[in-house]
Design a protein around this motif. Structure first.
Motif, mmCIF file in Angstrom:
data_model
loop_
_atom_site.group_PDB
_atom_site.id
_atom_site.type_symbol
_atom_site.label_atom_id
_atom_site.label_comp_id
_atom_site.label_asym_id
_atom_site.label_seq_id
_atom_site.Cartn_x
_atom_site.Cartn_y
_atom_site.Cartn_z
ATOM 1 N N TYR A 162 0.945 -1.093 -0.138
ATOM 2 C CA TYR A 162 0.031 -0.005 0.007
ATOM 3 C C TYR A 162 1.051 1.287 -0.055
ATOM 4 N N ASP A 163 1.861 1.078 0.582
ATOM 5 C CA ASP A 163 2.981 2.410 0.587
ATOM 6 C C ASP A 163 3.304 2.850 -0.776
ATOM 7 N N ASP A 178 -5.509 5.818 -12.261
ATOM 8 C CA ASP A 178 -4.554 6.772 -11.128
ATOM 9 C C ASP A 178 -4.365 5.215 -9.844
ATOM 10 N N SER A 200 -4.147 4.312 -5.830
ATOM 11 C CA SER A 200 -4.545 4.811 -4.647
ATOM 12 C C SER A 200 -4.820 3.509 -3.561
ATOM 13 N N ARG A 201 -4.449 3.451 -2.370
ATOM 14 C CA ARG A 201 -4.672 2.426 -1.336
ATOM 15 C C ARG A 201 -6.034 1.602 -1.922
ATOM 16 N N GLU A 202 -7.194 2.452 -1.950
ATOM 17 C CA GLU A 202 -8.226 1.877 -2.178
ATOM 18 C C GLU A 202 -8.484 1.123 -3.598
ATOM 19 N N ALA A 245 1.548 2.349 -3.153
ATOM 20 C CA ALA A 245 0.221 2.974 -3.951
ATOM 21 C C ALA A 245 0.264 4.453 -3.771
ATOM 22 N N ASP A 246 0.634 4.856 -2.555
ATOM 23 C CA ASP A 246 0.577 6.411 -2.609
ATOM 24 C C ASP A 246 1.496 7.058 -3.466
ATOM 25 N N ARG A 247 2.670 6.560 -3.657
ATOM 26 C CA ARG A 247 3.517 6.939 -4.581
ATOM 27 C C ARG A 247 3.658 6.872 -5.859
#
Lengths: 229, 516
Positions: free
Chosen positions: A195-196, A217, A219-221, A198-200
């Motif tokens: 997940y980390d 895009d 994102s974590r979701e 995914a933010d980047r």
């Protein structure tokens, strides 16, 4: 999709059929310079197949892959691509530093020692530089594999499940290193459920049953939805 | 020397020096000492079993007429193995790190693969030359000609065949040549050799190698044509080897390293499974025939279901091995007694393929342990379907030999030998796969000589019982020489053979999932 005129990685109608099972449905993809593309999907979705095809490790059933305009597998494409496989592939009879020396020379890198030393320290391998990786744990072998993949210059970095076996500090270091590589203009395609990352990531491609089900895009979701988490 | 060449040479040097640093010189000397003793024993036993009875002029004439085609068939089979290996990405077996780091680096692949290609060719030269020279030495005990030319020409033919096989495989892999073309080439080569045997000629590619091999008996300049062809194949192979598929190389690298470990641990079942994966030889998704469902004889029915899914290549292999077994028995009948060993080994190898349903049970010990029957009893019941299949497969070449020769003698001998030999083959193959891999820890307290003997016995006893079960062919031969009937002579040793097979059955019945 990227706005870059000439993509670093371009797959056109790329497909892989293993005979008894379909690995990848015809896929078209273009990744520009400096993008961090996160490849996600449940087990057996086709992530490793797509990476293997882009690395030239697998032969496509249909379509083609170009790396900086050169056909995958050609000398120019190999010079531009660095591959870090999901399972560390290391010689049993070379130390960490000997591996680095060899890989750097194979890739015609002249002044590699400073970067090698820095990577050794940041990945926590400095005390083990003269040890044989064949006696390492999975995590240390993974770090050695990362060192070798990051040591050589590349326009395209392909990484398959790089976080497997890494401890928490190792995972943080890897995320930092990937950010630096992307900032330097390298295109990174990484298959991971982290997940980390995914933010980047600048972009996320989701695969399911060999088909691209999401390209947009990150994102974590979105990662959670695509991996069924 | 280019930079790339220097890098590859430096790597090879660094790895060699590290390996040499780890070598225990006394251990290596001891291994060499044991190897010399083993080779000496093989040579002495081989030479003594062949005997020193020289063949007469008529037989020598027949050897000269038919020998090139017969040797040529063997050569053709070896070449076909090479072609098939090339079609699957062989013959090079590269390490996984070499594929990942060297073949994916910007070093030209033809340059990177040059040294592995030369190494492959060197190995084939040594193996081919050694086997050819050994065959020449053994032949010199029966043929009334000088020993040295037989050995020398045997070695030359072996080297030529080895180089041609490796070269052809590299050409096929590097070009690459499509599999259908390889199949057609293989069939043409096989058909040429068979046609030579039937027509009494020697013009197929294999037969040219046969002519070269028999130049020690009578010099045949046509055989020399094989030498430039082999060199051309080797040069061509090295030139195009850079085109070898990376995907195949990775698959082979993974499988070959597992295969080496399995061979080291004498784990025959794993060796068989890995060989099949290497050959991409998987069970058919659709059976040849559907076995009707039913309540009775579930194990026998399951065995037939498994056999009905054997791929074509495995069925052909079983019939081919049974044909080799029968041909070797015919050779034994005609006077070359050591061929009985070939006969037994071929039958045992054929049985390894037909005992697949039983082997599947051994592959899944948890499932095996879960059935509400005695584990050994279950294994015993699994032998029926393979036995039936093996007997049927062996009947094909027996029928052909009977049709071509003296049907009475053939059927009389086969009637007494075939079923016990097939039973022994099925039991021997089952015993081989039901033998657990050896535990190196358990051997640490023993003397090296004892360990060596123990390891040999573990591997050798299952095929040995098949050879024992084939021995009545010699009794039938002796009876025929005295003008007596073959069948009673072949069956006179049935009781001791049955006792031996009974002992093996008892051993098999005591196998348990936890042992494996």
């Amino acid at each position: 999709m990227t706005d870059t005129a000439e993509p670093v990685l371009e797959a056109k109608g790329l497909a892989k059929d293993y005979g008894d099972q379909l690995g990848l449905e015809p896929t078209t993809l273009a990744v520009g310079a400096g993008e961090l593309l996160l490849l996600v999907g449940p087990n057996g979705a086709g992530k490793s197949t797509l990476l293997g095809l882009c690395a030239g490790l697998l032969e496509p059933t249909a379509g083609e892959v170009l790396v900086s305009g050169a056909e995958v597998g050609s000398l120019a494409a190999r010079a531009a691509t660095s591959v870090i496989p999901d399972n560390p592939v290391l010689y049993d009879d070379l130390s960490v530093w000997e591996h680095a020396q060899y890989i750097a020379r194979l890739n015609h890198v002249e002044d590699w020692e400073p970067l090698g030393e820095e990577l050794l320290h940041r990945l926590g391998l400095a005390p083990r530089r003269d040890d044989l990786p064949s006696r390492f744990s999975r995590g240390l072998r993974q770090k050695t594999s990362l060192l070798l993949g990051l040591l050589r210059p590349a326009e395209l970095l392909l990484i398959d499940e790089p976080f497997v076996g890494l401890d928490t500090p190792g995972q943080s270091t890897l995320v930092e290193l990937l950010e630096e590589v992307v900032a330097a203009g390298v295109t990174v395609v990484v298959s991971s459920h982290q997940y980390d990352l995914a933010d980047r990531a600048s972009r996320c491609v989701g695969l399911r049953d060999g088909e691209v089900v999401h390209d947009g895009d990150a994102s974590r979701e979105i990662v959670r939805q695509l991996t069924g988490g | 020397m280019s930079v790339d060449t220097a890098v590859l040479a430096d790597l090879a040097r660094a790895r060699r020096s590290r390996r040499l640093a780890d070598v225990d010189i006394f251990e290596k000397l001891y291994q060499a000492y044991l190897s010399v003793i083993a080779v000496g024993v093989v040579l002495a036993v081989g030479a003594s079993t062949i005997g020193d009875d020289r063949v007469g002029p008529a037989t020598l004439d027949r050897v000269l007429r038919e020998g090139p085609a017969v040797v040529g068939l063997v050569a053709a089979l070896v070449l076909i193995i090479g072609l098939r290996s090339g079609a699957r990405g062989g013959p090079l077996t590269l390490e996984a790190p070499f594929v990942t780091h060297v073949l994916l680096s910007p070093v030209p692949r033809d340059l990177a693969l040059r040294e592995p290609s030369f190494r492959q060719l060197r190995q084939m030269v040594l193996a081919g030359g050694g086997i050819g020279a050994l065959a020449g030495l053994l032949a010199s005990h029966r043929l009334p000609v000088d020993t040295l030319p037989l050995i020398a020409w045997g070695a030359v033919a072996g080297v030529v065949l080895g180089v041609a096989t490796a070269g052809a495989a590299m050409v096929v892999a590097g070009f690459p040549v499509a599999k259908p073309i390889v199949h057609v080439l293989s069939l043409v080569m096989l058909a040429g050799s068979v046609a030579d045997i039937v027509a009494g000629t020697a013009w197929s590619p294999g037969s040219i190698v046969g002519r070269l091999a028999l130049s020690g008996v009578h010099f045949d300049p046509v055989g020399l044509a094989a030498i430039p062809v082999a060199v051309a194949l080797a040069v061509g192979g090295v030139a195009v080897v850079g085109g070898t598929s990376i995907e195949s190389a990775i698959r082979r690298a993974g499988l070959v390293s597992q295969l080496r470990l399995a061979v080291t641990r004498q784990d025959l079942r794993t060796v068989v499974l890995l060989q099949r994966r290497l050959a991409q030889d998987a069970a058919r998704s659709r059976p040849w025939v559907r076995i009707p469902a039913g309540r009775r004889l579930p194990v026998f029915r399951r065995g037939l279901q498994g056999l009905a899914r054997l791929p074509l290549v495995r069925l052909v292999r079983v019939v081919a091995l049974c044909s080799v077994a029968v041909a070797a028995a015919v050779g034994t009948w005609r006077g070359t007694s050591p061929l009985i060993i070939v006969s037994g080994l071929a039958l045992w190898a054929a049985a390894l393929d037909v005992i697949e349903p039983l082997a599947q049970e051994l592959d899944h010990p948890d499932r095996w342990a879960g059935y509400p029957v005695n584990p050994g009893d279950l294994l015993g019941r699994h032998l029926t379907a393979p036995l039936l299949a093996l007997v049927l497969a062996t009947c094909i070449p027996v029928g052909v030999v009977a049709a071509l020769g003296d049907a009475g003698k053939v059927l009389g001998t086969a009637g007494g030998v075939l079923i016990p030999a097939c039973m022994a083959a099925v039991l021997g193959a089952a015993a081989s796969v039901a033998t657990a891999p050896f535990d190196p820890g358990a051997l640490q307290m023993q003397m090296p000589e004892a360990i060596g003997t123990q390891l040999i016995v573990r591997v050798a006893w299952p095929p040995a019982i098949v050879i024992v079960a084939c021995l009545p062919v010699l009794a039938a031969r002796g009876a025929a020489a005295k003008g007596l009937s073959e069948f009673p002579a072949a069956t006179q040793y049935l009781l001791p053979i049955c006792i031996l097979l009974g002992a093996v059955s008892m051993w098999l019945a005591r196998r348990k999932p936890e042992v494996l």
